[in-house]
Structures are given as structure tokens and as C-alpha cells.
Write an enzyme that holds these catalytic residues in place. Structure first.
Site, PDB file in Angstrom:
ATOM      1  N   CYS A 105      -6.202   1.795   5.928  1.00 20.10           N
ATOM      2  CA  CYS A 105      -6.868   0.535   6.252  1.00 20.10           C
ATOM      3  C   CYS A 105      -6.324   0.006   7.588  1.00 20.10           C
ATOM      4  O   CYS A 105      -5.364   0.555   8.129  1.00 20.10           O
ATOM      5  CB  CYS A 105      -6.615  -0.480   5.137  1.00 20.10           C
ATOM      6  SG  CYS A 105      -4.918  -1.117   5.098  1.00 20.10           S
ATOM      7  N   HIS A 161       0.852  -1.192   0.000  1.00 23.31           N
ATOM      8  CA  HIS A 161       0.000   0.000   0.000  1.00 23.31           C
ATOM      9  C   HIS A 161       0.884   1.236   0.000  1.00 23.31           C
ATOM     10  O   HIS A 161       2.055   1.197   0.407  1.00 23.31           O
ATOM     11  CB  HIS A 161      -0.905   0.006   1.224  1.00 23.31           C
ATOM     12  CG  HIS A 161      -1.979  -1.022   1.186  1.00 23.31           C
ATOM     13  ND1 HIS A 161      -3.079  -0.978   2.024  1.00 23.31           N
ATOM     14  CD2 HIS A 161      -2.138  -2.133   0.425  1.00 23.31           C
ATOM     15  CE1 HIS A 161      -3.864  -2.005   1.775  1.00 23.31           C
ATOM     16  NE2 HIS A 161      -3.306  -2.725   0.813  1.00 23.31           N
ATOM     17  N   GLU A 180       0.978   3.841   1.914  1.00 19.57           N
ATOM     18  CA  GLU A 180       1.501   4.174   3.240  1.00 19.57           C
ATOM     19  C   GLU A 180       2.663   3.260   3.612  1.00 19.57           C
ATOM     20  O   GLU A 180       3.691   3.700   4.120  1.00 19.57           O
ATOM     21  CB  GLU A 180       0.417   4.030   4.320  1.00 19.57           C
ATOM     22  CG  GLU A 180      -0.830   4.837   4.091  1.00 19.57           C
ATOM     23  CD  GLU A 180      -1.925   4.041   3.403  1.00 19.57           C
ATOM     24  OE1 GLU A 180      -1.685   3.452   2.321  1.00 19.57           O
ATOM     25  OE2 GLU A 180      -3.046   4.011   3.942  1.00 19.57           O
ATOM     26  N   CYS A 195      -2.473  -0.719   7.511  1.00 18.89           N
ATOM     27  CA  CYS A 195      -1.651   0.489   7.531  1.00 18.89           C
ATOM     28  C   CYS A 195      -1.779   1.223   8.869  1.00 18.89           C
ATOM     29  O   CYS A 195      -0.815   1.826   9.342  1.00 18.89           O
ATOM     30  CB  CYS A 195      -2.020   1.386   6.359  1.00 18.89           C
ATOM     31  SG  CYS A 195      -1.555   0.653   4.761  1.00 18.89           S
TER      32      CYS A 195
END
Length: 161
Positions: free
Chosen positions: A85, A55, A57, A88
Site C-alpha cells: 500500500c 502491516h 511489511e 508501506c
């Protein structure tokens, strides 16, 4: 930090999200800032990297930790175009990021209050400051456009209604 500063760095995160779009990835971008300077950036790459944890992040935080030589990232602000999410959020907590600023809210998997409140949970020994909705409209529009185009591709030219 002021709203103009938040918007400036969120605009850079939007540029990272566009990189994801250009690679056929879900358009989410992130930048990590320390002392008003971008120290790392990332964009969604789970498809191209064959890594479900890739992701925006995650990639920005990994990059920053390597650059700084520390798994803890105090006195930093993470700007991300979509509410983090749960995966993360855990990373944000463990890396001790001071502040999280996000654009679009995620009612399906958002962990900053939309669906879960992991980042604010009092049981954690670290809770970052949160600011949601910064440049929300362009962040949301980028995601909506991406998924609309993807649905149209799946329908194919003969199945349009």
C-alpha cells in the site's frame, strides 16, 4: 534471484499470511531476505496490536532494522503476499530495500503500479526493483477466501441467500 528462489521465499511469506488468518487478521505475510537468508518476517496485526500501521511489511522491516542496527536495509529483498500500500511503499523507499517481490496485485490500494506507482516514481531518490505476480494464485486465493468467510459471518445463519 531466480524464479525458484522467489517462489521459495514467497511460500514462506504465505506461511506468515496464514498466521494472520489464524489471528483473524487480513492474510498478508512478508519476509525480508539478505544474502539468501531470511532476516525478518511479519504478518498483518493491526487488530491484535491496536496499531493501524502494523502491516506485514512494516513489522518485518522494523524487525530487520532492529536486528541489523540500521534504519537502512540495502541489498535486501522484501517478499510480500500482497502488493504494498502507499504507507508501506513509503517505508520501503526510506529503508532503501533493493527489491520488492509481491504475489497478488491490489487494484484498490496497490502502490507498485496497480493503483499508484509510488515505488517507481522518478522523483524519489531510491526506487526498488519490482517483481509482481509471484505465486499470485495462492496469494489471491488466501485473500479471497478470507473475505468470503468474513462476509458469510456478517450475514449470519438466518440471512444466507
Amino acid at each position: 534471484m531466480g524464479i525458484a528462489t522467489d517462489q521459495h521465499f514467497m511460500q514462506h511469506a504465505l506461511e506468515m499470511a496464514q498466521r494472520a488468518t489464524d489471528q483473524g487478521e487480513v492474510p498478508v505475510g512478508a519476509v525480508l531476505v539478505k544474502a539468501n537468508t531470511i532476516i525478518a518476517e511479519g504478518w498483518n496485526q493491526p487488530i491484535s496490536l491496536h496499531d493501524p500501521s502494523a502491516h506485514a511489511e512494516m513489522l518485518a522491516i522494523r524487525n530487520a532494522a532492529q536486528q541489523l542496527g540500521n534504519y537502512r536495509l540495502p541489498h535486501t529483498t522484501l517478499y510480500v503476499t500482497l502488493e504494498p500500500c502507499p504507507m508501506c511503499a513509503g517505508l520501503i523507499i526510506h529503508s532503501r530495500i533493493q527489491r520488492v517481490v509481491f504475489g497478488a496485485y491490489d487494484p484498490k490500494t496497490g502502490a507498485a503500479g496497480s493503483c499508484f506507482s509510488l515505488l517507481q516514481d522518478a522523483r524519489h531518490n531510491h526506487r526498488p526493483e519490482l517483481q509482481g505476480g509471484v505465486l499470485q494464485e495462492p496469494c489471491s486465493t488466501l485473500l479471497k477466501t478470507f473475505f468470503k468467510q468474513r462476509r458469510q459471518l456478517l450475514k449470519g445463519p438466518l440471512n444466507k441467500s
